[in-house]
Scaffold this active site. Structure first.
Site, short mmCIF file in Angstrom:
data_model
loop_
_atom_site.label_atom_id
_atom_site.label_comp_id
_atom_site.label_asym_id
_atom_site.label_seq_id
_atom_site.Cartn_x
_atom_site.Cartn_y
_atom_site.Cartn_z
N THR A 166 0.83 -1.20 0.00
CA THR A 166 0.00 0.00 0.00
C THR A 166 0.87 1.26 0.00
OG1 THR A 166 -0.06 0.15 2.41
CG2 THR A 166 -1.79 -1.17 1.37
N GLY A 167 0.20 2.41 0.09
CA GLY A 167 0.91 3.67 0.09
C GLY A 167 1.23 4.20 1.48
N ASP A 168 0.83 3.45 2.52
CA ASP A 168 1.15 3.89 3.89
C ASP A 168 1.43 2.65 4.73
OD1 ASP A 168 1.48 5.51 6.17
OD2 ASP A 168 -0.07 6.91 5.52
N ASP A 169 1.46 2.78 6.05
CA ASP A 169 1.88 1.67 6.91
C ASP A 169 1.10 0.37 6.60
OD1 ASP A 169 3.37 3.69 8.07
OD2 ASP A 169 2.15 3.81 9.89
#
Ligand SMILES: *[C@@H]1O[C@H](CO)[C@@H](O)[C@H](O)[C@H]1NC(C)=O
Length: 275
Positions: A77-80
């Site tokens: 994904t684009g975050d944690d």
């Protein structure tokens, strides 16, 4: 300008005995799976996909929830990938519900931010977290424990064990100055208490920077234990040294050698949770 945040893809609230399994979650506008005020949650055999440049697309965020098991999943994904939380500043302090009894295991994935994270919203407290057998490819920060002044709450008894990371901007980061505030009403005297973080059995390759372990001057982080960690650099055989401040604890068989704040442990490489 929108007055609301983008929505979660799936959010369970005040729920218990939940199983989420064998599902593909794709292109969420915000966090993908968000159990909040829940207990007895199992999330397994899920695939979570979002573009690496999509904002706030955390994979799984157990939030003020207890007895949560997250296992055998692939997240990119684009975050944690997984971030354990418990409310944000004065709102989380007022609600006061911790996240506890969280198991995260056999997770593989990629993210420009963190692989395994605790925080940064931990105002209700986060305790008794075990993450093990994690494989990370091209991540921003492999393991990230993060909080901030104004959060209050606590982070304690966190164990991360058995991590392979290949390609990381930072290997390990523990920080007391991360993330912003919901509004101006946060209490600058609400200092988080961080105690008992064990990180062990970590093998990293192509790790640009080992990372940093920095507590707060007025609330030093204690009981930090690093053991059996080997971070190989991009340019040299080991990644550049850790930077530390306002912490105490022990280290055993860590490469690169962490910093003088962590004293050498001649025990059998075991970290007792509260040093
Ligand atoms: C610490 O957390 C682990 C789970 O990771 C749990 O088994 C253990 O009982 C906890 N220890 C304390 C002192 O609460």
């Amino acid at each position: 300008y929108l007055p609301f945040t983008r929505p979660n893809l799936i959010e369970f609230k005040n729920s218990r005995s939940i199983i989420i399994s064998n599902v593909i979650f794709q292109n969420s506008p915000f966090w993908n799976i968000h159990p909040v005020y829940c207990s007895n949650v199992v999330i397994r055999y899920v695939t979570i996909l979002a573009p690496l440049d999509s904002p706030n697309t955390d994979g799984i965020d157990p939030d003020s929830s207890s007895n949560v098991c997250i296992e055998d999943s692939y997240i990119s994904t684009g975050d944690d990938l997984v971030a354990v939380k418990s409310g944000w500043d004065e709102y989380g302090i007022n609600y006061g519900r911790p996240s506890s009894g969280i198991v995260i295991r056999r997770i593989t994935g990629s993210s420009p931010f963190a692989g395994i994270a605790v925080g940064s919203e931990t105002s209700g407290g986060v305790e008794n977290v075990l993450a093990e057998d994690i494989n990370l490819y091209n991540v921003g920060v492999g393991i990230h424990v993060k909080t901030n002044i104004g959060r209050g709450g606590f982070i304690r008894n966190i164990t991360v064990s058995g991590v392979y990371m290949e390609g990381a901007r930072k290997g390990i980061k523990i920080a007391g100055d991360v993330g912003d505030h919901p509004d101006e009403n946060f209490n600058p005297n609400a200092l988080p208490v961080v105690k008992g973080i064990t990180i062990k059995n970590v093998w990293g390759v192509k790790v640009l920077d080992s990372g940093s372990i920095k507590g707060l001057k007025n609330s030093p982080f204690t009981g930090i234990c690093l053991s059996d960690i080997n971070l190989h650099g991009v340019k040299g055989p080991t990644s550049p040294p850790f930077k530390c401040s306002d912490i105490s604890g022990v280290a055993y068989q860590v490469k690169p050698w962490p910093c003088s704040e962590l004293t050498s442990s001649q025990q059998t490489g075991s970290c007792s949770t509260y040093v």
